[in-house]
Design a protein around this motif. Structure first.
Motif, short mmCIF file in Angstrom:
data_model
loop_
_atom_site.label_atom_id
_atom_site.label_comp_id
_atom_site.label_asym_id
_atom_site.label_seq_id
_atom_site.Cartn_x
_atom_site.Cartn_y
_atom_site.Cartn_z
N SER A 75 116.90 -5.04 64.55
CA SER A 75 115.62 -4.34 64.47
C SER A 75 114.52 -5.06 65.23
O SER A 75 113.51 -4.45 65.60
N THR A 76 114.70 -6.35 65.45
CA THR A 76 113.64 -7.14 66.10
C THR A 76 113.99 -7.55 67.52
O THR A 76 113.16 -8.17 68.20
N THR A 77 115.20 -7.21 67.99
CA THR A 77 115.60 -7.56 69.35
C THR A 77 115.57 -6.31 70.21
O THR A 77 116.36 -5.39 70.01
N GLU A 78 114.67 -6.30 71.17
CA GLU A 78 114.39 -5.07 71.91
C GLU A 78 115.57 -4.60 72.74
O GLU A 78 115.84 -3.39 72.81
N TYR A 79 116.30 -5.49 73.39
CA TYR A 79 117.35 -5.03 74.29
C TYR A 79 118.51 -4.39 73.54
O TYR A 79 119.23 -3.56 74.10
N TYR A 80 118.72 -4.74 72.28
CA TYR A 80 119.74 -4.05 71.48
C TYR A 80 119.33 -2.59 71.28
O TYR A 80 120.15 -1.67 71.38
N ILE A 81 118.06 -2.39 70.96
CA ILE A 81 117.56 -1.03 70.72
C ILE A 81 117.64 -0.20 72.00
O ILE A 81 118.02 0.97 71.98
N ILE A 82 117.29 -0.82 73.12
CA ILE A 82 117.34 -0.10 74.40
C ILE A 82 118.78 0.27 74.75
O ILE A 82 119.08 1.41 75.14
N ALA A 83 119.69 -0.70 74.61
CA ALA A 83 121.08 -0.49 75.02
C ALA A 83 121.83 0.49 74.13
O ALA A 83 122.54 1.37 74.61
N PHE A 84 121.66 0.35 72.81
CA PHE A 84 122.47 1.13 71.88
C PHE A 84 121.73 2.32 71.27
O PHE A 84 122.31 3.04 70.45
N ASP A 85 120.50 2.53 71.68
CA ASP A 85 119.76 3.69 71.20
C ASP A 85 119.31 4.54 72.38
O ASP A 85 119.84 5.63 72.62
N ALA A 86 118.37 4.04 73.16
CA ALA A 86 117.80 4.83 74.25
C ALA A 86 118.84 5.17 75.32
O ALA A 86 119.01 6.34 75.70
N VAL A 87 119.57 4.16 75.80
CA VAL A 87 120.54 4.38 76.89
C VAL A 87 121.69 5.26 76.41
O VAL A 87 122.13 6.18 77.12
N VAL A 88 122.18 5.00 75.20
CA VAL A 88 123.32 5.76 74.68
C VAL A 88 122.95 7.23 74.46
O VAL A 88 123.71 8.14 74.81
N LEU A 89 121.77 7.48 73.90
CA LEU A 89 121.35 8.87 73.70
C LEU A 89 121.09 9.58 75.02
O LEU A 89 121.37 10.77 75.17
N ALA A 90 120.55 8.83 76.00
CA ALA A 90 120.35 9.43 77.33
C ALA A 90 121.69 9.81 77.94
O ALA A 90 121.84 10.89 78.53
N ALA A 91 122.68 8.94 77.80
CA ALA A 91 124.02 9.23 78.32
C ALA A 91 124.66 10.41 77.60
O ALA A 91 125.40 11.19 78.20
N ALA A 92 124.34 10.56 76.32
CA ALA A 92 124.92 11.65 75.52
C ALA A 92 124.48 13.02 76.02
O ALA A 92 125.16 14.02 75.78
N ASN A 93 123.38 13.06 76.71
CA ASN A 93 122.83 14.36 77.12
C ASN A 93 122.62 14.51 78.62
O ASN A 93 122.33 15.61 79.09
N ALA A 94 122.77 13.41 79.37
CA ALA A 94 122.52 13.47 80.81
C ALA A 94 123.47 14.44 81.51
O ALA A 94 123.08 15.19 82.41
N HIS A 95 124.75 14.43 81.10
CA HIS A 95 125.72 15.29 81.78
C HIS A 95 125.46 16.77 81.54
O HIS A 95 125.81 17.61 82.35
#
Length: 230
Positions: free
Chosen positions: A167-187
């Motif tokens: 919850s306090t480490t930003e790159y975990y949130i970016i990698a496993f939240d923002a990037v993953v959700l973007a990949a889930a819908n980009a295609h």
């Protein structure tokens, strides 16, 4: 109020992405099965599903709405100055994400079972990237994999508390939240499923465009023409 809005923007998008895939699945089954249309009954089951698709989609959408309501209440609690209220909000978030994981896991099993049944029972269906229905199935499962990765991350994150490392480490949130959700819908942006399915004729007939060929299956009129030659 701004804190609540910020929290909701972070925790709620996955429910919308899940709901979109639920709706695409319902339209996909209605496209594959000639007997299924927009006015089929709630408990009418397609030959390509183990459970009635309309009932399944509505039930899954209901779980998404419940999750959103829980997350909305949790977002308000997280903005409280009292630590016990924040802890309660975090617990509610954890419960809602677990509920999402269970319901979406059931959805994935429903999609896989439908794909297996279509491959077994529909002679016009083949493994080919030129087959739009197969592409929608594959992309939906790919999207679902990313959604489940994000959901698993959120479960682990909320289990560790608001002050945990995830919850306090930003790159975990970016990698496993923002990037993953973007990949889930980009295609879906490149291969918009609604447009592809709408361009197909009703199931059981050969699509009007050769680029949407389902398989080496002749239309009813062509079969009748060939039979008249004999």
């Amino acid at each position: 109020m701004l804190i609540i809005a910020a929290e909701l923007l972070v925790i709620m998008p996955a429910a919308g992405f899940m709901a979109f895939n639920y709706l695409v699945y319902g339209k996909l089954i209605a496209t594959v099965d000639t007997a299924m249309g927009s006015n089929e009954g709630l408990f009418r089951r397609s030959r390509y599903t183990l459970v009635p698709s309309t009932l399944a989609v509505k039930a899954l959408l209901a779980t998404a709405v419940v999750a959103v309501l829980i997350q909305t209440g949790a977002g308000g609690l997280l903005s409280s100055d009292k630590q016990n209220m924040k802890n309660l909000g975090n617990t509610l978030l954890l419960v809602s994400v677990i509920e999402q994981a269970v319901s979406y896991g059931i959805f994935i099993l429903i999609v896989i079972s439908s794909l297996v049944l279509v491959l077994r029972r529909c002679s016009a269906f083949s493994w080919s990237y030129k087959n739009p229905l197969m592409m929608v199935f594959v992309l939906m499962l790919g999207s679902s994999l990313n959604v489940m990765i994000r959901t698993a991350f959120r479960i682990i994150q909320y289990s560790g508390g608001r002050n945990g490392k995830l919850s306090t480490t930003e790159y975990y949130i970016i990698a496993f939240d923002a990037v993953v959700l973007a990949a889930a819908n980009a295609h879906w942006l490149a291969y918009w499923p609604i447009e592809r399915l709408d361009r197909l004729r009703l199931p059981g007939s050969v699509p009007p465009s050769s680029s949407f060929q389902l398989g080496a299956v002749k239309s009813t009129s062509e079969q009748s023409s060939n039979a008249s030659r004999y």
